[in-house]
Design a protein around this motif. Structure first.
Motif, PDB file in Angstrom:
ATOM      1  N   GLN A  97      17.623  -2.246  83.100  1.00  0.00           N
ATOM      2  CA  GLN A  97      18.242  -1.158  82.356  1.00  0.00           C
ATOM      3  C   GLN A  97      17.356   0.086  82.413  1.00  0.00           C
ATOM      4  OE1 GLN A  97      21.358  -1.275  80.789  1.00  0.00           O
ATOM      5  NE2 GLN A  97      21.408  -3.180  81.964  1.00  0.00           N
ATOM      6  N   PRO A  98      17.959   1.270  82.542  1.00  0.00           N
ATOM      7  CA  PRO A  98      17.151   2.499  82.577  1.00  0.00           C
ATOM      8  C   PRO A  98      16.508   2.777  81.227  1.00  0.00           C
ATOM      9  CG  PRO A  98      19.475   3.041  82.420  1.00  0.00           C
ATOM     10  CD  PRO A  98      19.406   1.552  82.642  1.00  0.00           C
ATOM     11  N   GLU A  99      15.391   3.465  81.239  1.00  0.00           N
ATOM     12  CA  GLU A  99      14.771   3.921  79.992  1.00  0.00           C
ATOM     13  C   GLU A  99      15.763   4.815  79.263  1.00  0.00           C
ATOM     14  OE1 GLU A  99      12.966   3.633  77.275  1.00  0.00           O
ATOM     15  OE2 GLU A  99      11.111   3.564  78.444  1.00  0.00           O
ATOM     16  N   ILE A 100      15.872   4.638  77.962  1.00  0.00           N
ATOM     17  CA  ILE A 100      16.821   5.428  77.178  1.00  0.00           C
ATOM     18  C   ILE A 100      16.182   6.745  76.770  1.00  0.00           C
ATOM     19  CG2 ILE A 100      18.194   5.529  75.070  1.00  0.00           C
ATOM     20  CD1 ILE A 100      18.476   2.523  75.191  1.00  0.00           C
ATOM     21  N   THR A 101      16.797   7.844  77.169  1.00  0.00           N
ATOM     22  CA  THR A 101      16.387   9.183  76.749  1.00  0.00           C
ATOM     23  C   THR A 101      17.487   9.758  75.859  1.00  0.00           C
ATOM     24  OG1 THR A 101      17.461  10.279  78.619  1.00  0.00           O
ATOM     25  CG2 THR A 101      15.191   9.501  78.949  1.00  0.00           C
ATOM     26  N   VAL A 102      17.190  10.838  75.180  1.00  0.00           N
ATOM     27  CA  VAL A 102      18.193  11.418  74.289  1.00  0.00           C
ATOM     28  C   VAL A 102      19.413  11.897  75.068  1.00  0.00           C
ATOM     29  CG1 VAL A 102      17.230  13.770  74.299  1.00  0.00           C
ATOM     30  CG2 VAL A 102      18.515  12.952  72.298  1.00  0.00           C
ATOM     31  N   GLY A 103      19.203  12.392  76.291  1.00  0.00           N
ATOM     32  CA  GLY A 103      20.331  12.823  77.105  1.00  0.00           C
ATOM     33  C   GLY A 103      21.137  11.654  77.608  1.00  0.00           C
TER      34      GLY A 103
END
Length: 228
Positions: A97-103
């Motif tokens: 899973q990708p790192e979660i960023t605010v965008g």
């Protein structure tokens, strides 16, 4: 035959574990663990930004630590731990899973909390009907996704600022818990605060970025927001 079946069933339960909890071990190079039943490696998400909305049943036990399912999230993608004494929890994502960023979080709604050791929900920004199940549409008192998008846009595209936070500003600080259709079991924490001159800011913990809060958001927070 019946006795043989029962004996086989009991043996299977003993081999698999009566509670169905997976076994795991801590990673040596990263803050996380591996589920040895699935060979999935989990690494911690940003410990201040990404949190579970609720915590489900124990899913995996690794080196003395229990990792829990997060309601509405696939356990092969996200799990969380729980410190029983403090109630704090970290979210862990599969390395796939990708790192979660605010965008990337793509928030459509938000809760506003009074910042502090025992946060209290004060108000909320409601999701537009298009993001809700059909039976829930038309029931919210307002359609606020545009305001939530302003928060995200400011943090992603706004100019990062170096802001000196004055002593005593804690009384004028709040937490936005952004909510997403994409990650229905998680929230993304954003700090809202004011300086000594009353100017309002947003801070993204994961990116360590502070921006000036959009005037619409500042007015909504300072004006008392919308009733919960």
């Amino acid at each position: 035959m019946k006795r043989l079946f029962c004996l086989a069933l009991c043996l299977a339960l003993l081999l698999c574990g009566c509670d169905g909890v997976h076994s795991g071990s801590a990673l040596t190079q990263e803050f996380g663990f591996v589920d040895e039943d699935t060979d999935i490696e989990y690494v911690v998400c940003h410990i201040l930004a990404v949190k579970p909305v609720n915590i489900g049943e124990v899913y995996c036990h690794a080196d003395g630590v229990d990792y829990y399912q997060i309601p509405f999230q696939d356990p092969t993608e996200f799990l969380c731990d729980l410190d029983q004494e403090s109630g704090s929890s970290y979210v862990y994502r599969s390395k796939q899973q990708p790192e979660i960023t605010v965008g990337e979080f793509d928030a459509v709604a938000a809760w506003l909390y009074a910042d502090g050791t025992s946060p209290q929900r004060l108000a909320q920004l409601y999701a537009d009907d298009e993001y809700l199940a059909e039976e829930l549409r038309g029931k919210n008192p307002s359609q606020d996704t545009d305001k939530v998008r302003m928060i995200t846009d400011a943090l992603v595209n706004g100019e990062g600022l170096v802001v000196s936070i004055p002593e005593g500003s804690e009384s004028d600080s709040y937490e936005f818990r952004l909510l997403s259709v994409k990650y229905p079991g998680l929230y993304y924490s954003v700090w809202f605060f004011t300086d000594a001159f009353g100017k309002c800011y947003l801070h993204d913990f994961a990116a360590d970025k502070t921006v000036e809060a959009p005037s619409v958001i500042s007015a909504w927070v300072i004006g008392g927001g919308t009733s919960v």
